[in-house]
Design a protein around this motif. Structure first.
Motif, short mmCIF file in Angstrom:
data_model
loop_
_atom_site.label_atom_id
_atom_site.label_comp_id
_atom_site.label_asym_id
_atom_site.label_seq_id
_atom_site.Cartn_x
_atom_site.Cartn_y
_atom_site.Cartn_z
N VAL A 1 7.99 40.92 47.06
CA VAL A 1 7.52 41.11 45.68
C VAL A 1 8.60 40.67 44.69
O VAL A 1 8.30 40.08 43.65
N LEU B 1 8.43 37.02 44.45
CA LEU B 1 7.18 36.60 43.81
C LEU B 1 7.24 36.79 42.30
O LEU B 1 6.76 35.94 41.53
N THR B 2 7.83 37.90 41.86
CA THR B 2 7.77 38.28 40.45
C THR B 2 9.06 38.05 39.69
O THR B 2 9.06 38.01 38.45
N ALA C 1 -3.31 43.80 48.84
CA ALA C 1 -2.90 42.78 49.81
C ALA C 1 -2.77 43.37 51.20
O ALA C 1 -2.34 44.51 51.37
N PRO D 1 -0.72 41.73 54.12
CA PRO D 1 0.09 40.58 54.52
C PRO D 1 -0.17 40.17 55.97
O PRO D 1 -0.83 40.89 56.73
N ALA E 1 -3.31 41.45 40.84
CA ALA E 1 -3.46 39.99 40.95
C ALA E 1 -2.19 39.35 41.51
O ALA E 1 -2.26 38.41 42.31
N VAL E 2 -1.04 39.88 41.11
CA VAL E 2 0.23 39.34 41.62
C VAL E 2 0.40 39.70 43.10
O VAL E 2 0.72 38.84 43.93
N ALA F 1 -1.82 40.26 45.23
CA ALA F 1 -2.82 39.56 46.04
C ALA F 1 -2.28 38.27 46.63
O ALA F 1 -2.81 37.76 47.63
N GLU F 2 -1.21 37.75 46.04
CA GLU F 2 -0.62 36.52 46.57
C GLU F 2 0.03 36.74 47.94
O GLU F 2 0.32 35.78 48.67
N LEU F 3 0.27 38.00 48.30
CA LEU F 3 0.85 38.31 49.61
C LEU F 3 -0.23 38.49 50.68
O LEU F 3 0.07 38.72 51.85
N ASP F 4 -1.50 38.38 50.28
CA ASP F 4 -2.60 38.62 51.20
C ASP F 4 -2.74 37.48 52.21
O ASP F 4 -2.59 36.31 51.87
N ASP F 5 -3.03 37.83 53.47
CA ASP F 5 -3.31 36.84 54.50
C ASP F 5 -4.79 36.95 54.87
O ASP F 5 -5.22 37.96 55.42
#
Length: 320
Positions: free
Chosen positions: A28, A31-32, A96, A98, A217-218, A220-224
């Motif tokens: 995170v 990412l951020t 998320a 991962p 939303a941020v 969610a970028e770690l979701d697989d």
């Protein structure tokens, strides 16, 4: 979201929880660009000395973290997905899931032994009715008796039972040992063909308040997507069996094909009596679910087949 204010990540206090939450915190941060601080929270499952089957299992490691989220004491939380109740509260979002770690169970036995090499009467420690059912069933196919011994405690405590000679072996999740950098203690990886893992085993869940849409939303970028489809099907099976996470239910969804081309998903499920005398074990294969709804449907369909084969009578402790 203020770029310099630390994000507060709620986590259980155990060494394993801190390790896996630390890994998510680092992802995170990258990412951020924001600092992330771990907020340690004690859950009922951490302080109760009863076995999970006695306290019901469902949600005992989760409720305090969710309370902290809803109270605004933390911004997001990391759970072991297998600890999450199957019903998702409306005011929280599973932002998320991962990429999953190895979902298998491992044996840690004295003298480097494998399961088949353990002597008759071997004492094997596990707090999981699911593992007890499948280990006892496996022993029966080998024509030998084992004794499954209920144990609780952190990884070091459980490994200590073997090194101290109190038990011949213990069974733990490969994912936890890997995240702790301790997977080298495993003497055997247990094939899912013999021992199916818990639904969601090896996967993490990153959860935040439904009202925190920008953060969700941020995260969610770690979701697989493949991991999410697999664990959704596994947990749908568990929910349709009306079983809690302490019930003797194993499930694993995996993908048939290579990394680039994954045309099908296979879902396997098992329910058994803890003495291993009876198992209901079925599988189904279909196209990779195109949606959350499709993954849910796959789990429900297999659960219905298992119930038709008598699974309901094998679960004993039902979720309430």
């Amino acid at each position: 979201m203020n770029g310099t204010t630390p994000l507060r990540l709620g986590t259980r206090r155990s060494k394993l929880a801190m390790a896996q939450s630390g890994q998510v915190a680092e992802a995170v941060r990258r990412l951020t660009g924001r600092p992330v601080e771990l907020v340690e929270i004690t859950t009922y499952g951490d302080v109760s000395r009863e076995h999970l089957a006695q306290i019901g299992g469902t949600g005992v490691f989760v409720s305090a973290l969710r309370d902290a989220l809803l109270a605004g004491e933390v911004d997001f939380a990391v759970h072991s997905l297998k600890d999450l109740p199957t019903a998702q509260p409306d005011d929280l979002v599973l932002a998320a899931v991962p990429r999953r770690e190895d979902p298998r169970d491992v044996l840690i036995a004295r003298d480097g032994l494998t399961f088949e090499e353990l002597p008759a009467g071997a004492r094997i420690g596990t707090g999981s009715p699911r593992r007890m059912a499948q280990l006892n069933a496996w022993a029966r196919t080998l024509g030998k008796e084992i004794e499954t011994v209920p144990v609780r405690g952190n990884v070091d405590t459980r490994l200590g039972f073997v090194t101290d000679g109190e038990l011949d072996a213990v069974v733990l999740a490969a994912a936890g040992l890997t995240r702790l950098g301790r997977i080298d203690v495993a003497t055997e990886f247990l094939s899912p063909d013999t021992v199916l893992p818990a639904p969601g085993q090896g996967a993490l869940a990153i959860e935040c308040a439904a009202s925190a849409a920008p953060l969700a939303a941020v995260l969610a970028e770690l979701d697989d997507p493949h991991t999410r489809a697999a664990v959704t099907a596994e947990r749908s099976l568990l929910a349709a069996l009306e079983a809690g996470c302490s019930a003797p239910v194993g499930a694993l969804a995996d993908f048939l094909g290579d990394e680039q081309d994954v045309p099908e998903m296979r879902l396997r499920g098992v329910v058994g009596t803890t003495d291993g005398s009876t198992l209901v074990q079925l599988s189904t294969t279909g196209p990779v679910p195109a949606s959350h709804h499709d993954a849910l449907a796959l789990g429900r369909e297999l659960a219905a087949e298992m119930l038709d084969k008598g699974a309901a009578g094998l679960m004993g402790e039902r979720a309430h």
